[in-house]
Scaffold this active site. Structure first.
Site, PDB file in Angstrom:
ATOM      1  N   SER A 178      -8.822  -3.290   6.501  1.00  0.00           N
ATOM      2  CA  SER A 178      -8.513  -3.843   5.188  1.00  0.00           C
ATOM      3  C   SER A 178      -8.906  -5.307   5.023  1.00  0.00           C
ATOM      4  O   SER A 178      -9.121  -5.754   3.904  1.00  0.00           O
ATOM      5  CB  SER A 178      -7.029  -3.654   4.869  1.00  0.00           C
ATOM      6  OG  SER A 178      -6.224  -4.214   5.881  1.00  0.00           O
ATOM      7  N   HIS A 206      -8.336   2.364   2.209  1.00  0.00           N
ATOM      8  CA  HIS A 206      -9.477   1.772   1.500  1.00  0.00           C
ATOM      9  C   HIS A 206     -10.715   2.660   1.503  1.00  0.00           C
ATOM     10  O   HIS A 206     -11.732   2.299   0.927  1.00  0.00           O
ATOM     11  CB  HIS A 206      -9.832   0.413   2.102  1.00  0.00           C
ATOM     12  CG  HIS A 206      -8.710  -0.577   2.019  1.00  0.00           C
ATOM     13  ND1 HIS A 206      -8.475  -1.332   0.902  1.00  0.00           N
ATOM     14  CD2 HIS A 206      -7.739  -0.888   2.914  1.00  0.00           C
ATOM     15  CE1 HIS A 206      -7.414  -2.101   1.114  1.00  0.00           C
ATOM     16  NE2 HIS A 206      -6.951  -1.850   2.323  1.00  0.00           N
ATOM     17  N   LYS A 238      -4.824   2.088  -4.397  1.00  0.00           N
ATOM     18  CA  LYS A 238      -6.116   1.413  -4.343  1.00  0.00           C
ATOM     19  C   LYS A 238      -7.108   2.132  -5.249  1.00  0.00           C
ATOM     20  O   LYS A 238      -6.968   2.067  -6.457  1.00  0.00           O
ATOM     21  CB  LYS A 238      -6.527   1.252  -2.895  1.00  0.00           C
ATOM     22  CG  LYS A 238      -5.688   0.113  -2.304  1.00  0.00           C
ATOM     23  CD  LYS A 238      -5.376   0.145  -0.883  1.00  0.00           C
ATOM     24  CE  LYS A 238      -4.388  -0.992  -0.581  1.00  0.00           C
ATOM     25  NZ  LYS A 238      -3.664  -0.789   0.658  1.00  0.00           N
TER      26      LYS A 238
HETATM   27  C1  LIG Z   1      -2.498  -1.181   1.265  1.00  0.00           C
HETATM   28  C2  LIG Z   1      -2.396  -0.540   2.589  1.00  0.00           C
HETATM   29  C3  LIG Z   1      -1.244   0.121   2.977  1.00  0.00           C
HETATM   30  C4  LIG Z   1       0.009   0.079   2.162  1.00  0.00           C
HETATM   31  O1  LIG Z   1      -0.049   0.939   1.101  1.00  0.00           O
HETATM   32  P1  LIG Z   1       0.955   0.720  -0.119  1.00  0.00           P
HETATM   33  O2  LIG Z   1       0.926   1.996  -0.855  1.00  0.00           O
HETATM   34  O3  LIG Z   1       0.437  -0.424  -0.896  1.00  0.00           O
HETATM   35  O4  LIG Z   1       2.307   0.437   0.499  1.00  0.00           O
HETATM   36  C5  LIG Z   1      -1.246   0.814   4.164  1.00  0.00           C
HETATM   37  N1  LIG Z   1      -2.332   0.817   4.959  1.00  0.00           N
HETATM   38  C6  LIG Z   1      -3.458   0.153   4.644  1.00  0.00           C
HETATM   39  C7  LIG Z   1      -4.626   0.193   5.562  1.00  0.00           C
HETATM   40  C8  LIG Z   1      -3.523  -0.556   3.450  1.00  0.00           C
HETATM   41  O5  LIG Z   1      -4.619  -1.240   3.135  1.00  0.00           O
END
Ligand SMILES: *Cc1c(COP(=O)(O)O)cnc(C)c1O
Length: 389
Positions: A178, A206, A238
């Site tokens: 990320s 992602h 996302k």
């Molecule tokens: C954003 C993210 C999360 C968290 O997800 P949310 O639904 O925002 O709590 C978990 N793992 C990764 C790799 C992320 O980028």
């Protein structure tokens, strides 16, 4: 007892340029946003496909609210598992090519729940050292023996797996990292894991929507199946543009999570209207190939622009395109100078990234135009020249 100690700690954090502050977004998520009363061009959202404010997704949310109301009302195991949730789970199972999928309210909770339902102190967990915080926290909370292997280094993982006697071994990594934007070296990691009888869990927060055929993610990109990646996590906040998360896998995995994942059992289900909206966004995410084509075009254009400016990019094929700048104060100065030009990019600092590796985390979206991207490149050129890189 007073809070003087906390006050002093906060002061120290400010001095180190590590203090975090929130902005108030006064418009929907889009390339052009209003932040703290000012119009600016944003390159920091995770709305990679431009679905967070898509009319069909909004309409589905409204329709979902008409049919099922706003609140989930109860946990999934009591009375909060609506038809909209169930239908979305079935569609996500099909999308990921797995027998079952299970919805969680957030990605953070999906990771905590899955790892903790599978592991306890008799077990061992192996994490890429730059895994997302929620994965690291999940491993630590489980009480399993916790090890971090060198980033994307299957040999280092192999060494560690060899030396472990544990009831269960779980290897965990992001699909797309990320803060760096690179893909996990899944073929090597899966091969090593299989050789040591370890399960693999991939959090492709992602990757879904951006990578793989029809946006089926990093695991699909490498043509790996559920024999190689037994636990597959996706988030909906996302590229899906809504919120929530899911775990996909075998019948036994999902039933185990329903029985034992505490972040599934002891929480209210996500809004059923969000589940309806996500069904609409899943459809768009799969069918609108042009969004991924556009995104890839923007990624190429951005990378070649930065190359011409001599800006240090990371080896990322994804919409996460960080520019390494070094120290936290420098990242903050660049981010402030860009903001003065009406461009909003998040500065990512320790402890989110290692000391000395602060960066501007540029993220691109299919809804950006070429012209907007060129405005970013022009601003970067001005600001970086002013600061003498
Ligand atoms: C954003 C993210 C999360 C968290 O997800 P949310 O639904 O925002 O709590 C978990 N793992 C990764 C790799 C992320 O980028």
């Amino acid at each position: 007892m007073s809070f003087d100690q906390l006050g002093a700690e906060l002061q120290a954090r400010k001095k180190q340029s590590l203090y975090r502050q929130r902005r108030i977004l006064q418009s929907p998520q889009a390339p052009e946003v209003i932040v703290d009363g000012k119009a600016c061009l944003a390159f920091c959202s995770n709305d990679y496909l431009g679905l967070a404010n898509h009319p069909e997704v909004i309409a589905a949310l409204k329709q979902g609210a008409d049919l099922y109301g706003v609140g989930g009302g109860a946990s999934h195991l009591v009375n909060g598992h609506s038809q909209a949730h169930h239908a979305l789970e079935e569609e996500l199972a099909e999308f990921t090519g797995r027998p079952r999928a299970l919805l969680f309210s957030t990605g953070y909770m999906a990771n905590i729940g899955a790892v903790n339902a599978l592991l306890d102190k008799r077990d061992a967990v192996f994490q890429d050292r730059i895994n997302h915080a929620s994965l690291l926290d999940a491993g630590l909370l489980s009480g399993a023996r916790f090890q971090r292997f060198l980033h994307n280094d299957a040999d280092n993982l192999d060494n560690r797996l060899q030396r472990t006697e544990a009831r269960r071994k779980l290897v965990v990594c992001d699909g797309v990292f990320s803060m760096d934007g690179d893909l996990a070296e899944l073929p090597a990691i899966c091969q090593t894991s299989a050789a040591h009888n370890a399960w693999v869990m991939v959090d492709d927060a992602h990757g879904f929507g951006c990578v793989g055929q029809q946006g089926r993610g990093t695991v699909d990109h490498f043509d790996l199946g559920s024999d190689q990646v037994q636990v597959l996590v996706g988030t909906l906040g996302k590229a899906f543009g809504t919120s929530g998360a899911f775990v996909a896998g075998s019948e036994e995995l999902i039933e185990t999570l329903i029985q034992h994942a505490r972040t599934y059992i002891y929480t209210t289900s996500m809004s059923p209207a969000i589940a309806s909206a996500t069904r609409a966004s899943l459809k768009l995410l799969q069918q609108d190939e042009w969004r991924r084509e556009k995104l890839n075009h923007l990624i190429q254009r951005f990378r070649s622009g930065c190359e011409q400016l001599g800006l240090p990019l990371m080896a990322s094929p994804t919409p996460i395109q960080p520019i390494l700048v070094g120290e936290a104060d420098r990242a903050m100065a660049i981010s402030a100078a860009l903001e003065a030009k009406g461009i909003f990019i998040g500065a990512i600092r320790p402890p989110t990234v290692p000391q000395g590796a602060a960066r501007l985390r540029v993220t691109l979206s299919a809804s950006h135009t070429d012209e907007q991207l060129d405005r970013l490149l022009d601003a970067l050129s001005d600001v970086m020249a002013g600061l003498e890189v």
